[in-house]
Motif scaffolding. Structure first.
Motif, PDB file in Angstrom:
ATOM      1  N   ASN A  35      18.318  67.836  24.303  1.00 37.29           N
ATOM      2  CA  ASN A  35      18.608  67.028  23.125  1.00 37.29           C
ATOM      3  C   ASN A  35      17.452  66.093  22.781  1.00 37.29           C
ATOM      4  OD1 ASN A  35      20.451  66.835  21.066  1.00 37.29           O
ATOM      5  ND2 ASN A  35      21.510  65.075  21.942  1.00 37.29           N
ATOM      6  N   ASN A  36      16.426  66.036  23.640  1.00 37.74           N
ATOM      7  CA  ASN A  36      15.246  65.234  23.338  1.00 37.74           C
ATOM      8  C   ASN A  36      14.312  65.967  22.380  1.00 37.74           C
ATOM      9  OD1 ASN A  36      15.887  62.962  24.947  1.00 37.74           O
ATOM     10  ND2 ASN A  36      15.298  64.118  26.761  1.00 37.74           N
ATOM     11  N   THR A  37      14.133  67.254  22.607  1.00 38.05           N
ATOM     12  CA  THR A  37      13.299  68.082  21.728  1.00 38.05           C
ATOM     13  C   THR A  37      14.056  69.372  21.399  1.00 38.05           C
ATOM     14  OG1 THR A  37      12.161  68.992  23.655  1.00 38.05           O
ATOM     15  CG2 THR A  37      11.088  67.150  22.532  1.00 38.05           C
ATOM     16  N   PRO A  38      15.162  69.240  20.671  1.00 35.20           N
ATOM     17  CA  PRO A  38      16.001  70.411  20.421  1.00 35.20           C
ATOM     18  C   PRO A  38      15.304  71.495  19.600  1.00 35.20           C
ATOM     19  CG  PRO A  38      16.724  68.562  19.075  1.00 35.20           C
ATOM     20  CD  PRO A  38      15.693  68.037  20.025  1.00 35.20           C
ATOM     21  N   ARG A  39      14.447  71.114  18.684  1.00 33.66           N
ATOM     22  CA  ARG A  39      13.793  72.130  17.837  1.00 33.66           C
ATOM     23  C   ARG A  39      12.842  72.999  18.647  1.00 33.66           C
ATOM     24  NH1 ARG A  39      15.366  71.386  12.165  1.00 33.66           N
ATOM     25  NH2 ARG A  39      16.390  69.384  12.192  1.00 33.66           N
ATOM     26  N   LEU A  40      12.188  72.410  19.648  1.00 36.38           N
ATOM     27  CA  LEU A  40      11.332  73.212  20.520  1.00 36.38           C
ATOM     28  C   LEU A  40      12.164  74.216  21.309  1.00 36.38           C
ATOM     29  CD1 LEU A  40       8.808  70.548  21.882  1.00 36.38           C
ATOM     30  CD2 LEU A  40       8.363  72.398  20.252  1.00 36.38           C
ATOM     31  N   GLN A  41      13.305  73.754  21.811  1.00 35.08           N
ATOM     32  CA  GLN A  41      14.177  74.650  22.563  1.00 35.08           C
ATOM     33  C   GLN A  41      14.744  75.730  21.646  1.00 35.08           C
ATOM     34  OE1 GLN A  41      17.952  73.243  24.200  1.00 35.08           O
ATOM     35  NE2 GLN A  41      17.331  74.093  26.181  1.00 35.08           N
ATOM     36  N   GLN A  42      15.130  75.363  20.446  1.00 32.92           N
ATOM     37  CA  GLN A  42      15.658  76.345  19.500  1.00 32.92           C
ATOM     38  C   GLN A  42      14.600  77.389  19.156  1.00 32.92           C
ATOM     39  OE1 GLN A  42      16.777  73.663  16.387  1.00 32.92           O
ATOM     40  NE2 GLN A  42      18.795  73.236  17.256  1.00 32.92           N
ATOM     41  N   ALA A  43      13.362  76.954  18.999  1.00 34.19           N
ATOM     42  CA  ALA A  43      12.283  77.883  18.661  1.00 34.19           C
ATOM     43  C   ALA A  43      12.003  78.869  19.783  1.00 34.19           C
ATOM     44  CB  ALA A  43      11.018  77.107  18.318  1.00 34.19           C
ATOM     45  N   ALA A  44      12.363  78.507  21.006  1.00 30.98           N
ATOM     46  CA  ALA A  44      12.131  79.386  22.158  1.00 30.98           C
ATOM     47  C   ALA A  44      13.278  80.370  22.386  1.00 30.98           C
ATOM     48  CB  ALA A  44      11.908  78.537  23.417  1.00 30.98           C
ATOM     49  N   LEU A  45      14.349  80.239  21.633  1.00 37.12           N
ATOM     50  CA  LEU A  45      15.480  81.155  21.793  1.00 37.12           C
ATOM     51  C   LEU A  45      15.068  82.592  21.487  1.00 37.12           C
ATOM     52  CD1 LEU A  45      18.348  79.115  20.114  1.00 37.12           C
ATOM     53  CD2 LEU A  45      18.367  79.978  22.460  1.00 37.12           C
ATOM     54  N   THR A  46      15.705  83.514  22.168  1.00 39.83           N
ATOM     55  CA  THR A  46      15.479  84.934  21.919  1.00 39.83           C
ATOM     56  C   THR A  46      16.830  85.615  21.725  1.00 39.83           C
ATOM     57  OG1 THR A  46      15.523  85.432  24.290  1.00 39.83           O
ATOM     58  CG2 THR A  46      13.360  84.993  23.307  1.00 39.83           C
ATOM     59  N   GLY A  47      16.803  86.815  21.193  1.00 38.96           N
ATOM     60  CA  GLY A  47      18.016  87.614  21.067  1.00 38.96           C
ATOM     61  C   GLY A  47      19.052  86.974  20.178  1.00 38.96           C
ATOM     62  N   VAL A  48      20.288  87.021  20.650  1.00 37.42           N
ATOM     63  CA  VAL A  48      21.414  86.539  19.842  1.00 37.42           C
ATOM     64  C   VAL A  48      21.277  85.044  19.533  1.00 37.42           C
ATOM     65  CG1 VAL A  48      23.007  86.064  21.758  1.00 37.42           C
ATOM     66  CG2 VAL A  48      23.913  86.673  19.517  1.00 37.42           C
ATOM     67  N   GLY A  49      20.730  84.279  20.464  1.00 36.64           N
ATOM     68  CA  GLY A  49      20.538  82.845  20.217  1.00 36.64           C
ATOM     69  C   GLY A  49      19.607  82.594  19.043  1.00 36.64           C
ATOM     70  N   ALA A  50      18.525  83.354  18.976  1.00 33.56           N
ATOM     71  CA  ALA A  50      17.587  83.222  17.860  1.00 33.56           C
ATOM     72  C   ALA A  50      18.242  83.639  16.550  1.00 33.56           C
ATOM     73  CB  ALA A  50      16.342  84.063  18.130  1.00 33.56           C
ATOM     74  N   ARG A  51      19.074  84.674  16.614  1.00 36.14           N
ATOM     75  CA  ARG A  51      19.756  85.118  15.395  1.00 36.14           C
ATOM     76  C   ARG A  51      20.782  84.092  14.930  1.00 36.14           C
ATOM     77  NH1 ARG A  51      19.395  89.831  18.322  1.00 36.14           N
ATOM     78  NH2 ARG A  51      21.633  89.885  18.772  1.00 36.14           N
ATOM     79  N   VAL A  52      21.480  83.443  15.838  1.00 40.41           N
ATOM     80  CA  VAL A  52      22.416  82.377  15.460  1.00 40.41           C
ATOM     81  C   VAL A  52      21.647  81.233  14.809  1.00 40.41           C
ATOM     82  CG1 VAL A  52      23.949  80.574  16.371  1.00 40.41           C
ATOM     83  CG2 VAL A  52      24.214  82.929  17.127  1.00 40.41           C
ATOM     84  N   GLN A  53      20.491  80.921  15.356  1.00 35.76           N
ATOM     85  CA  GLN A  53      19.653  79.870  14.769  1.00 35.76           C
ATOM     86  C   GLN A  53      19.244  80.249  13.354  1.00 35.76           C
ATOM     87  OE1 GLN A  53      19.418  77.123  16.570  1.00 35.76           O
ATOM     88  NE2 GLN A  53      18.482  76.158  14.811  1.00 35.76           N
ATOM     89  N   GLY A  54      18.878  81.499  13.144  1.00 34.96           N
ATOM     90  CA  GLY A  54      18.525  81.973  11.811  1.00 34.96           C
ATOM     91  C   GLY A  54      19.707  81.937  10.857  1.00 34.96           C
ATOM     92  N   ALA A  55      20.877  82.329  11.354  1.00 30.27           N
ATOM     93  CA  ALA A  55      22.092  82.309  10.528  1.00 30.27           C
ATOM     94  C   ALA A  55      22.441  80.879  10.123  1.00 30.27           C
ATOM     95  CB  ALA A  55      23.253  82.958  11.275  1.00 30.27           C
ATOM     96  N   GLN A  56      22.229  79.944  11.048  1.00 28.66           N
ATOM     97  CA  GLN A  56      22.515  78.544  10.736  1.00 28.66           C
ATOM     98  C   GLN A  56      21.570  78.035   9.646  1.00 28.66           C
ATOM     99  OE1 GLN A  56      20.772  75.638  13.001  1.00 28.66           O
ATOM    100  NE2 GLN A  56      22.177  74.008  12.452  1.00 28.66           N
ATOM    101  N   ALA A  57      20.288  78.328   9.769  1.00 26.40           N
ATOM    102  CA  ALA A  57      19.320  77.895   8.757  1.00 26.40           C
ATOM    103  C   ALA A  57      19.665  78.498   7.396  1.00 26.40           C
ATOM    104  CB  ALA A  57      17.904  78.284   9.181  1.00 26.40           C
ATOM    105  N   ASN A  58      20.043  79.771   7.388  1.00 28.51           N
ATOM    106  CA  ASN A  58      20.382  80.426   6.141  1.00 28.51           C
ATOM    107  C   ASN A  58      21.669  79.851   5.553  1.00 28.51           C
ATOM    108  OD1 ASN A  58      21.553  82.863   4.442  1.00 28.51           O
ATOM    109  ND2 ASN A  58      19.316  83.051   4.579  1.00 28.51           N
ATOM    110  N   ALA A  59      22.603  79.448   6.404  1.00 33.56           N
ATOM    111  CA  ALA A  59      23.847  78.840   5.916  1.00 33.56           C
ATOM    112  C   ALA A  59      23.568  77.521   5.206  1.00 33.56           C
ATOM    113  CB  ALA A  59      24.828  78.638   7.080  1.00 33.56           C
ATOM    114  N   TRP A  60      22.617  76.729   5.715  1.00 30.83           N
ATOM    115  CA  TRP A  60      22.239  75.484   5.041  1.00 30.83           C
ATOM    116  C   TRP A  60      21.652  75.790   3.676  1.00 30.83           C
ATOM    117  CZ3 TRP A  60      24.219  71.130   6.247  1.00 30.83           C
ATOM    118  CH2 TRP A  60      24.456  70.765   7.570  1.00 30.83           C
ATOM    119  N   GLU A  61      20.790  76.810   3.613  1.00 25.52           N
ATOM    120  CA  GLU A  61      20.157  77.172   2.345  1.00 25.52           C
ATOM    121  C   GLU A  61      21.197  77.646   1.328  1.00 25.52           C
ATOM    122  OE1 GLU A  61      17.542  80.079   3.952  1.00 25.52           O
ATOM    123  OE2 GLU A  61      16.248  78.581   4.898  1.00 25.52           O
ATOM    124  N   ALA A  62      22.129  78.472   1.768  1.00 25.26           N
ATOM    125  CA  ALA A  62      23.169  78.976   0.872  1.00 25.26           C
ATOM    126  C   ALA A  62      24.071  77.837   0.393  1.00 25.26           C
ATOM    127  CB  ALA A  62      23.994  80.054   1.576  1.00 25.26           C
TER     128      ALA A  62
END
Length: 132
Positions: A35-62
């Protein structure tokens, strides 16, 4: 209250639901939630975690696009009750989009995205017609 406003509220909650799922997946992948550097940790996600991160970003845009379209229709004088069907269709498409994103069905997800944009364009079209 018009259905479109309930849809807007639901769309506003979707990114948060995806955030919680993403946090669970960060804990699963890394063993902890940074929780100190969550964006760095999110950027390091792979697989389904990375896709959930992408879906979340797209949900904000929509959400932003749909909010602007809803406001445009309201200001133009479109009866919001007349937008119930297209709003519910947009909501269904956005939920399906998140599922397809997470499940890694890229082409299907893209087509669903296009269908959602067409819903928004239809609402703008109605606003233009009403405001003449």
């Amino acid at each position: 209250m018009p259905v479109i406003l309930y849809v807007l509220l639901t769309l506003a909650l979707l990114p948060f639901l995806l955030t919680w799922l993403g946090a669970f997946l960060r804990i699963r992948q890394f063993g902890h939630l940074d929780n100190n550097t969550p964006r760095l940790q999110q950027a390091a996600l792979t697989g389904v975690g990375a896709r959930v991160q992408g879906a979340q970003a797209n949900a904000w845009e929509a959400l932003l696009i749909f909010t602007v379209v809803t406001f445009t229709a309201f200001v133009a004088g479109v009866p919001l009750a007349s937008l119930s069907s297209v709003a519910l269709l947009f909501l269904a498409l956005r939920l399906l989009h998140a599922v397809l994103y997470i499940a890694n069905f890229a082409w299907s997800r893209s087509w669903v995205f296009v269908a959602g944009i067409l819903c928004c364009l239809y609402i703008v079209y109605l606003a233009v017609q009403v405001s003449g």
